[in-house]
Design a protein around this motif. Structure first.
Motif, PDB file in Angstrom:
ATOM      1  N   SER A   1       0.825  -1.211   0.000  1.00  0.00           N
ATOM      2  CA  SER A   1       0.000   0.000   0.000  1.00  0.00           C
ATOM      3  C   SER A   1       0.857   1.258   0.000  1.00  0.00           C
TER       4      SER A   1
ATOM      5  N   CYS B   1       2.224   1.609  -3.562  1.00  0.00           N
ATOM      6  CA  CYS B   1       1.182   2.094  -4.469  1.00  0.00           C
ATOM      7  C   CYS B   1       0.902   3.570  -4.236  1.00  0.00           C
ATOM      8  N   GLY B   2       1.044   4.011  -3.006  1.00  0.00           N
ATOM      9  CA  GLY B   2       0.835   5.423  -2.701  1.00  0.00           C
ATOM     10  C   GLY B   2       1.913   6.303  -3.301  1.00  0.00           C
TER      11      GLY B   2
ATOM     12  N   ASP C   1      -0.598   8.351 -10.572  1.00  0.00           N
ATOM     13  CA  ASP C   1      -1.672   7.775 -11.379  1.00  0.00           C
ATOM     14  C   ASP C   1      -1.221   7.617 -12.833  1.00  0.00           C
TER      15      ASP C   1
ATOM     16  N   ALA D   1      -8.638   0.628  -8.464  1.00  0.00           N
ATOM     17  CA  ALA D   1      -7.840   1.336  -7.452  1.00  0.00           C
ATOM     18  C   ALA D   1      -7.334   2.669  -7.992  1.00  0.00           C
TER      19      ALA D   1
ATOM     20  N   ARG E   1     -10.370   5.012  -8.248  1.00  0.00           N
ATOM     21  CA  ARG E   1     -10.803   5.471  -6.929  1.00  0.00           C
ATOM     22  C   ARG E   1      -9.862   6.559  -6.410  1.00  0.00           C
ATOM     23  N   ARG E   2      -8.578   6.338  -6.558  1.00  0.00           N
ATOM     24  CA  ARG E   2      -7.598   7.296  -6.073  1.00  0.00           C
ATOM     25  C   ARG E   2      -7.592   8.562  -6.925  1.00  0.00           C
ATOM     26  N   SER E   3      -7.589   8.397  -8.248  1.00  0.00           N
ATOM     27  CA  SER E   3      -7.493   9.538  -9.163  1.00  0.00           C
ATOM     28  C   SER E   3      -8.755  10.381  -9.155  1.00  0.00           C
TER      29      SER E   3
ATOM     30  N   ARG F   1      -9.670  12.495  -5.968  1.00  0.00           N
ATOM     31  CA  ARG F   1      -8.986  13.768  -5.764  1.00  0.00           C
ATOM     32  C   ARG F   1      -9.594  14.892  -6.578  1.00  0.00           C
TER      33      ARG F   1
END
Length: 170
Positions: free
Chosen positions: A4, A7-8, A12, A161, A164-166, A169
């Motif tokens: 994790s 990945c952080g 993206d 994933a 969701r992250r992109s 924001r």
């Protein structure tokens, strides 16, 4: 370092580039394996190649920039979901091995017509010569269709994933 946290640290854009080029690499591996081992790809195999190419294109569109990212991710995610359906169905056909269910019997459906059209134009990449229930290549107990299913599931997870992250924001 945990997965994790790794990945952080990946942007993206980088994630989309890796996913896109990875999908193109999977097509290349399929073609090389087919040539080297003289495998006969079936219409579902070829359709999965087309879906990997769509994932690659969608991921590269997503990598192009923030305004295009949702559209590229949507294209790639829809192709990956279609891949789960195609690879899952082919795996089921290989398990059942019922000729009445085999693709190629009866009038060709839209997928088979599309694969045939592509095979006429680019035979090296898209010519279907095998049967969908055939398991010509098995590695660690899984056929190529099953490995493809694993890859498509992985793509859905990775693309979701990134989305969701992109998009979280925005």
């Amino acid at each position: 370092m945990s997965l994790s946290s790794l990945c952080g640290r990946i942007s993206d854009r980088t994630a989309c580039l890796v996913l896109g080029f990875g999908a193109f690499a999977l097509v290349g591996v399929g073609v090389v394996l087919g040539e080297a081992l003289r495998l006969n790809p079936c219409p579902l195999c070829i359709f999965q190649r087309v879906l990997y190419l769509a994932i690659g294109c969608g991921a590269l569109i997503a990598a192009a920039g923030r305004p295009l990212r949702p559209w590229g991710l949507l294209i790639a995610l829809m192709a990956a979901l279609g891949g789960i359906a195609a690879a899952g169905y082919q795996g089921w056909l290989q398990w059942m091995a019922d000729p009445a269910l085999e693709c190629g019997f009866g009038p060709p459906n839209l997928m088979e017509q599309t694969v045939e059209w592509l095979g006429e134009r680019w035979p090296r990449l898209f010519l279907a010569t095998g049967f969908c229930s055939s398991k010509e290549w098995v590695f660690l107990g899984l056929s190529m269709a099953h490995w493809s299913l694993v890859a498509f599931v992985g793509y859905v997870g990775a693309l979701a994933a990134v989305a969701r992250r992109s998009l979280g924001r925005s």
